[in-house]
Design an enzyme around this catalytic site. Structure first.
Site, mmCIF file in Angstrom:
data_model
loop_
_atom_site.group_PDB
_atom_site.id
_atom_site.type_symbol
_atom_site.label_atom_id
_atom_site.label_comp_id
_atom_site.label_asym_id
_atom_site.label_seq_id
_atom_site.Cartn_x
_atom_site.Cartn_y
_atom_site.Cartn_z
ATOM 1 N N GLY A 95 0.628 -1.084 -0.207
ATOM 2 C CA GLY A 95 -0.058 -0.037 -0.294
ATOM 3 C C GLY A 95 1.002 1.007 0.531
ATOM 4 O O GLY A 95 1.807 1.192 0.166
ATOM 5 N N ASP A 132 -1.802 -9.687 -4.092
ATOM 6 C CA ASP A 132 -1.656 -8.877 -4.780
ATOM 7 C C ASP A 132 -0.658 -8.173 -4.411
ATOM 8 O O ASP A 132 -0.774 -7.582 -2.962
ATOM 9 C CB ASP A 132 -3.111 -8.208 -4.730
ATOM 10 C CG ASP A 132 -3.389 -7.063 -5.020
ATOM 11 O OD1 ASP A 132 -3.091 -6.930 -6.256
ATOM 12 O OD2 ASP A 132 -3.161 -6.098 -4.443
ATOM 13 N N ASP A 134 1.080 -4.497 -3.747
ATOM 14 C CA ASP A 134 1.124 -3.419 -3.943
ATOM 15 C C ASP A 134 2.103 -2.201 -3.316
ATOM 16 O O ASP A 134 2.430 -2.153 -2.033
ATOM 17 C CB ASP A 134 0.139 -3.149 -3.273
ATOM 18 C CG ASP A 134 -0.747 -1.512 -3.341
ATOM 19 O OD1 ASP A 134 -0.080 -0.663 -4.081
ATOM 20 O OD2 ASP A 134 -2.366 -1.461 -2.565
ATOM 21 N N GLU A 136 4.141 0.691 -4.064
ATOM 22 C CA GLU A 136 4.216 1.818 -4.759
ATOM 23 C C GLU A 136 5.626 2.606 -4.374
ATOM 24 O O GLU A 136 5.654 3.975 -3.515
ATOM 25 C CB GLU A 136 2.919 2.616 -4.372
ATOM 26 C CG GLU A 136 1.820 1.931 -3.766
ATOM 27 C CD GLU A 136 0.855 2.201 -4.055
ATOM 28 O OE1 GLU A 136 0.337 4.258 -4.300
ATOM 29 O OE2 GLU A 136 -0.875 1.938 -3.367
ATOM 30 N N TYR A 205 -6.884 6.248 -10.607
ATOM 31 C CA TYR A 205 -7.449 7.433 -10.010
ATOM 32 C C TYR A 205 -6.041 7.538 -8.636
ATOM 33 O O TYR A 205 -4.740 7.066 -9.104
ATOM 34 C CB TYR A 205 -7.773 6.821 -8.714
ATOM 35 C CG TYR A 205 -7.679 5.696 -8.032
ATOM 36 C CD1 TYR A 205 -6.378 5.674 -7.212
ATOM 37 C CD2 TYR A 205 -8.859 4.236 -7.877
ATOM 38 C CE1 TYR A 205 -6.078 3.778 -6.444
ATOM 39 C CE2 TYR A 205 -7.932 2.775 -8.046
ATOM 40 C CZ TYR A 205 -7.322 2.522 -6.386
ATOM 41 O OH TYR A 205 -6.575 1.170 -6.156
#
Length: 363
Positions: A95, A132, A134, A136, A205
């Site tokens: 995240g 998953d 994530d 970043e 987004y």
């Protein structure tokens, strides 16, 4: 001659049935979820195909569930599958701000193998359906101060390879992909990665994010000019890279990005401002009212809404019911794998964004 005719009949029968199957393959609805074991009961889980528990993190290079509360939540999510046979439950690593050690941990073959083995152990223990990623972001700046390096790009490929070989084919493997061009160009080796993953969750987004000092659509379906980031721009780019449409999942935002000190020019769109905390979809109806000074606008070209308050000089951008329906129609028309969103607890439990996606999906 009879044999030839029989072959022709069989051939067209197979062709027709496979075409029919493709035509009627419905998109998946995928929810990122940050809530607890009790909150999930408020939501219409029967309308979801996948829940991504957010987030797990790295601890000593291994996939770690952060707390006993999170363990209880994961077990509750898995238990929902008994009543919802179509439902898959996936754990997410990272995240925004949650993958600080990733560049270092995944920089060696030993580190990647240690992580992959831990994912298998945790997945087997909780009986979840996969992972998953994530991160970043590989190779480009994410949260300021977090390590990133050019070698992240090939290391990400090697990470996905060892995860797939360790987990085997039965486990879901996906990753959250930045929807902006710099990520698309620099972070991922698309040709190497695509065959190894089940899906690519495009974060279409935050395309105008909290660091921007100029307003704009943060989650538009289309750009209003050739250089503007958009959902369609990312999808078009990835299709050109050879990524199969059914592996692409587009993203919806259930929250606004908001700016203050925005002059009343062009109803606040593409103007200077200072970013502040936004509003969750479930609170739109009581926040963005005319009584509170807000006006609603619809950008036909972007297929995106925005709000402007001339009294307080405040601008807000997001998805809403109309735009999320447009995104779902787009996913269907492009035969994409589905639509995901950040995140379930921001929705109205009934007659909200998930319901809007579900209605369009089943039209």
């Amino acid at each position: 001659m009879k044999q030839i005719n029989l072959f022709v009949i069989l051939f067209f029968s197979v062709l027709t049935s496979s075409t029919f199957a493709q035509k009627n393959k419905k998109i998946d609805i995928i929810a990122y979820y940050t809530g607890d074991a009790n909150l999930i009961d408020q939501y219409e889980v029967n309308k979801l195909n996948q829940i991504i528990f957010s987030f797990c993190h790295l601890k000593d290079g291994k996939l770690s569930v952060d707390s006993s509360k999170d363990s209880v939540t994961i077990k509750k999510l898995v238990s929902l599958k008994a009543k919802n046979p179509q439902l898959k439950v996936v754990l997410s690593l990272g995240g925004w701000g949650g993958c600080e050690p990733c560049s270092s941990a995944f920089s060696t073959a030993e580190g990647r193998l240690t992580f992959a083995k831990s994912v298998k152990e945790v997945s087997d223990y909780f009986k979840v359906d996969g992972l998953d990623l994530d991160w970043e972001y590989p190779a480009i700046e994410g949260l300021p101060g977090h390590l990133y390096q050019a070698v992240d790009k090939p290391n990400f490929t090697e990470l996905v390879k060892i995860l797939r070989s360790t987990l085997g084919k039965k486990y879901e493997l996906s990753f959250a992909a930045g929807g902006f061009q710099k990520y698309l160009d620099e972070s991922i080796d698309w040709k190497a990665i695509t065959p190894l993953v089940n899906r690519i969750n495009i974060m279409s987004y935050d395309l105008v994010n909290g660091y921007s000092q100029v307003t704009g659509h943060h989650t538009p379906l289309y750009g209003t000019n050739p250089n503007e980031e958009s959902t369609d721009r990312a999808v078009t780019y990835l299709l050109k890279q050879g990524v199969p449409a059914e592996k692409l999942v587009i993203g919806g935002a259930f929250y606004t990005r908001t700016w203050i000190n925005v002059e009343n020019i062009n109803n606040g769109l593409y103007q200077a401002g200072k970013h502040v905390e936004g509003v969750n979809f479930k609170d739109y109806a009581k926040t963005y009212t005319e009584a509170n000074g807000w006006k609603y606008f619809w950008d036909k070209k972007a297929q995106a809404p925005y709000w402007y308050n001339a009294k307080t000089k405040t601008f807000a951008t997001s998805d809403d019911i109309k735009s999320i329906k447009a995104k779902t129609e787009y996913a269907k028309s492009k035969k994409l794998g589905g639509i995901m969103f950040w995140e379930l607890t921001l929705d109205s439990p009934k007659d909200g964004m998930v319901n809007a996606i579900y209605e369009v999906k089943n039209k």
